[in-house]
Scaffold this motif. Structure first.
Motif, PDB file in Angstrom:
ATOM      1  N   LYS A  77       0.833  -1.207   0.000  1.00  0.00           N
ATOM      2  CA  LYS A  77       0.000   0.000   0.000  1.00  0.00           C
ATOM      3  C   LYS A  77       0.868   1.258   0.000  1.00  0.00           C
ATOM      4  O   LYS A  77       0.642   2.180  -0.776  1.00  0.00           O
ATOM      5  CB  LYS A  77      -0.940  -0.010   1.205  1.00  0.00           C
ATOM      6  N   LEU A  80       2.555   1.678  -3.382  1.00  0.00           N
ATOM      7  CA  LEU A  80       1.603   2.136  -4.396  1.00  0.00           C
ATOM      8  C   LEU A  80       1.284   3.624  -4.228  1.00  0.00           C
ATOM      9  O   LEU A  80       1.285   4.380  -5.212  1.00  0.00           O
ATOM     10  CB  LEU A  80       0.318   1.299  -4.301  1.00  0.00           C
ATOM     11  N   LEU A  81       1.046   4.055  -3.010  1.00  0.00           N
ATOM     12  CA  LEU A  81       0.742   5.470  -2.758  1.00  0.00           C
ATOM     13  C   LEU A  81       1.946   6.363  -3.080  1.00  0.00           C
ATOM     14  O   LEU A  81       1.782   7.455  -3.635  1.00  0.00           O
ATOM     15  CB  LEU A  81       0.304   5.671  -1.305  1.00  0.00           C
ATOM     16  N   ARG A  82       3.147   5.903  -2.782  1.00  0.00           N
ATOM     17  CA  ARG A  82       4.348   6.672  -3.098  1.00  0.00           C
ATOM     18  C   ARG A  82       4.536   6.745  -4.617  1.00  0.00           C
ATOM     19  O   ARG A  82       4.874   7.787  -5.170  1.00  0.00           O
ATOM     20  CB  ARG A  82       5.572   6.046  -2.438  1.00  0.00           C
ATOM     21  N   ALA A  83       4.299   5.637  -5.303  1.00  0.00           N
ATOM     22  CA  ALA A  83       4.445   5.611  -6.767  1.00  0.00           C
ATOM     23  C   ALA A  83       3.443   6.535  -7.439  1.00  0.00           C
ATOM     24  O   ALA A  83       3.732   7.136  -8.477  1.00  0.00           O
ATOM     25  CB  ALA A  83       4.287   4.193  -7.284  1.00  0.00           C
ATOM     26  N   ARG A  84       2.270   6.671  -6.862  1.00  0.00           N
ATOM     27  CA  ARG A  84       1.229   7.543  -7.441  1.00  0.00           C
ATOM     28  C   ARG A  84       1.389   8.999  -7.010  1.00  0.00           C
ATOM     29  O   ARG A  84       0.652   9.863  -7.456  1.00  0.00           O
ATOM     30  CB  ARG A  84      -0.149   7.027  -7.038  1.00  0.00           C
ATOM     31  N   GLY A  85       2.346   9.270  -6.147  1.00  0.00           N
ATOM     32  CA  GLY A  85       2.615  10.644  -5.755  1.00  0.00           C
ATOM     33  C   GLY A  85       1.774  11.128  -4.600  1.00  0.00           C
ATOM     34  O   GLY A  85       1.825  12.306  -4.238  1.00  0.00           O
ATOM     35  N   VAL A  86       0.975  10.258  -3.992  1.00  0.00           N
ATOM     36  CA  VAL A  86       0.146  10.634  -2.842  1.00  0.00           C
ATOM     37  C   VAL A  86       1.030  10.887  -1.629  1.00  0.00           C
ATOM     38  O   VAL A  86       0.828  11.852  -0.891  1.00  0.00           O
ATOM     39  CB  VAL A  86      -0.914   9.541  -2.546  1.00  0.00           C
ATOM     40  N   LYS A  88       4.654  11.936  -0.362  1.00  0.00           N
ATOM     41  CA  LYS A  88       5.881  12.623  -0.786  1.00  0.00           C
ATOM     42  C   LYS A  88       6.976  12.349   0.228  1.00  0.00           C
ATOM     43  O   LYS A  88       6.726  12.190   1.405  1.00  0.00           O
ATOM     44  CB  LYS A  88       5.656  14.136  -0.885  1.00  0.00           C
TER      45      LYS A  88
END
Length: 89
Positions: A77, A80-86, A88
């Motif tokens: 999780k 995925l959030l880091r890859a989507r830029g959510v 930082k």
């Protein structure tokens, strides 16, 4: 320029080769290639194969590969959030 790669390879190969002083350089490089699972011609062996094999030679099988370790996340999780830029840094 590839001088930094040559310097890195020399830094890595020097202590490893000292542990097997009975081998000449070509024999030692062939041994490293065999350990790494390289099946091609020795002339086609890349410095990347030697560098990564020397870095990982005495590491545990579960240890992360250098270069990928910096991107490692404990859970999917967060990754995925880091890859989507959510998330930082």
């Amino acid at each position: 320029m590839k001088c930094h790669r040559l310097n890195e390879l020399i830094e890595l190969i020097h202590p490893a080769w000292q542990q097997e002083p009975d081998l000449n350089l070509v024999q030692f490089v062939q041994k490293l290639a065999d350990e790494a699972g390289y099946k091609g011609e020795l002339a086609d062996l890349t410095d990347d194969i030697l560098i990564y094999h020397l870095k990982m030679r005495n590491a545990e099988k579960t240890e992360a590969i250098p270069g990928l370790k910096k991107d490692y996340e404990e859970d999917f999780k967060t990754a995925l959030l880091r890859a989507r830029g959510v998330i930082k840094d």
